[in-house]
Motif scaffolding. Structure first.
Motif, PDB file in Angstrom:
ATOM      1  N   ARG A 146       0.818  -1.225   0.000  1.00 25.79           N
ATOM      2  CA  ARG A 146       0.000   0.000   0.000  1.00 25.79           C
ATOM      3  C   ARG A 146       0.846   1.267   0.000  1.00 25.79           C
ATOM      4  O   ARG A 146       0.342   2.356  -0.264  1.00 25.79           O
ATOM      5  N   GLU A 147       2.134   1.141   0.332  1.00 28.21           N
ATOM      6  CA  GLU A 147       3.018   2.308   0.348  1.00 28.21           C
ATOM      7  C   GLU A 147       3.542   2.660  -1.049  1.00 28.21           C
ATOM      8  O   GLU A 147       4.180   3.694  -1.224  1.00 28.21           O
ATOM      9  N   LEU A 148       3.292   1.794  -2.016  1.00 26.64           N
ATOM     10  CA  LEU A 148       3.749   2.068  -3.384  1.00 26.64           C
ATOM     11  C   LEU A 148       2.878   3.141  -4.030  1.00 26.64           C
ATOM     12  O   LEU A 148       1.710   3.315  -3.666  1.00 26.64           O
ATOM     13  N   SER A 149       3.440   3.812  -5.040  1.00 24.46           N
ATOM     14  CA  SER A 149       2.634   4.750  -5.816  1.00 24.46           C
ATOM     15  C   SER A 149       1.619   3.941  -6.640  1.00 24.46           C
ATOM     16  O   SER A 149       1.764   2.714  -6.806  1.00 24.46           O
ATOM     17  N   TYR A 150       0.621   4.625  -7.183  1.00 24.88           N
ATOM     18  CA  TYR A 150      -0.386   3.943  -7.984  1.00 24.88           C
ATOM     19  C   TYR A 150       0.259   3.174  -9.147  1.00 24.88           C
ATOM     20  O   TYR A 150      -0.053   2.002  -9.391  1.00 24.88           O
ATOM     21  N   GLY A 151       1.188   3.831  -9.833  1.00 22.64           N
ATOM     22  CA  GLY A 151       1.854   3.202 -10.973  1.00 22.64           C
ATOM     23  C   GLY A 151       2.615   1.948 -10.564  1.00 22.64           C
ATOM     24  O   GLY A 151       2.591   0.937 -11.262  1.00 22.64           O
ATOM     25  N   GLU A 152       3.266   2.035  -9.398  1.00 25.99           N
ATOM     26  CA  GLU A 152       4.011   0.870  -8.906  1.00 25.99           C
ATOM     27  C   GLU A 152       3.061  -0.254  -8.501  1.00 25.99           C
ATOM     28  O   GLU A 152       3.364  -1.432  -8.705  1.00 25.99           O
TER      29      GLU A 152
END
Ligand SMILES: Nc1ncnc2c1ncn2[C@@H]1O[C@H](COP(=O)(O)OP(=O)(O)OP(=O)(O)O)[C@@H](O)[C@H]1O
Ligand SMILES: [Mg+2]
Length: 253
Positions: A146-152
């Protein structure tokens, strides 16, 4: 050789026929694009092929075997893996654990995930790291998903599906919501996966530049019906296809 044979496939929801008598093949080595306006039945077709939904009629054969109506956890073990239109990750698990779960989806041991020996776990993580590397996520491995960016997160969704080592990977709008740079980056990873691993791919995608850049063949659905099939150049100049899209915002240049 035909890897996937879809024959007279139909799926209805009550009175609504979402997929109507659809027939086409996916050949080994294809990167097939599945396009069509919103509500055309693309995701429903994916769901029926991958065993998320049962067909109302018709057959799906994968590697010569009838898999119609077989649940998704069986088709993935036979080498058919798919992503979902919305990113499906385990938000509270680490990035590496997300990918490792993907590797386990293809093996019977996936059923016994809770009892995995450390040996299996190490092997799964090794494979998972390799996939993360492909998607440029190695440095994020220890973070919670959940800490990733949307793209990631979108990339991780594809990485999970690929971690099961599929022969056929089905992608439902992989670049949706990505900015142009992220979309181009994911497209180049997909191209590499295809050439390096020889994975056959089917992709639902509205983004025509991505479709034109990746796919060798395109199938077009409209109102549940297959209305055109051919090379990307052929389908975009097909009058039936132009008519299906006319007045609609579904094709983003
Ligand atoms: N579970 C369901 N129950 C009832 N109707 C459904 C269900 N899933 C899809 N539909 C309907 O089936 C039709 C096809 O939907 P589907 O999601 O397959 O289209 P799509 O081509 O993937 O569209 P989009 O481009 O917007 O993702 C639509 O009319 C939709 O409302
Ligand atoms: Mg859809």
């Amino acid at each position: 050789m035909s890897m996937l044979e879809i024959e007279s496939l139909k799926r209805s929801f009550g009175g609504l026929v979402a997929v109507r008598n659809v027939t086409f093949n996916v050949n080994e080595g294809d990167f097939l694009g599945l396009i069509g306006p919103n509500g055309a039945g693309k995701t429903t077709l994916f769901n029926v092929i991958s065993g998320v939904l049962r067909p109302s009629a018709g057959t799906v054969r994968f590697l010569g075997r009838d898999i119609s109506g077989k649940p998704a956890n069986q088709t993935v073990r036979q080498g058919l893996s798919r992503t979902f239109q919305a990113a499906t990750i385990y938000p509270e698990a680490s990035v590496i654990e997300n990918a490792a779960r993907g590797t386990l989806a293809s093996s019977l041991t996936g059923l016994w995930g809770g009892f995995l020996s450390s040996k299996w776990r190490v092997a799964a993580e090794e494979k998972a790291f390799h996939v993360l590397d492909l998607f440029g996520l190695t440095r994020r491995a220890a973070l919670k998903a959940r800490e990733l960016s949307y793209g990631e997160q979108r990339r991780l969704g594809v990485a999970i599906a690929l971690a099961s080592d599929p022969k056929l990977l089905m992608l439902d709008e992989p670049v949706a919501g990505l900015n142009p740079e992220e979309a181009a980056e994911l497209a180049s990873v997909l191209r590499r996966v295809k050439s390096e691993r020889g994975v056959t791919m089917v992709m639902v995608e509205h983004h025509m530049r991505t479709v034109m850049g990746l796919c060798n063949r395109v199938v077009v659905l409209d109102h549940g019906t297959l209305i055109a099939e051919g090379t990307p150049a052929e389908v975009v100049s097909n009058p039936l296809v132009i008519e299906a899209y006319l007045g609609k915002e579904a094709v983003h240049a």
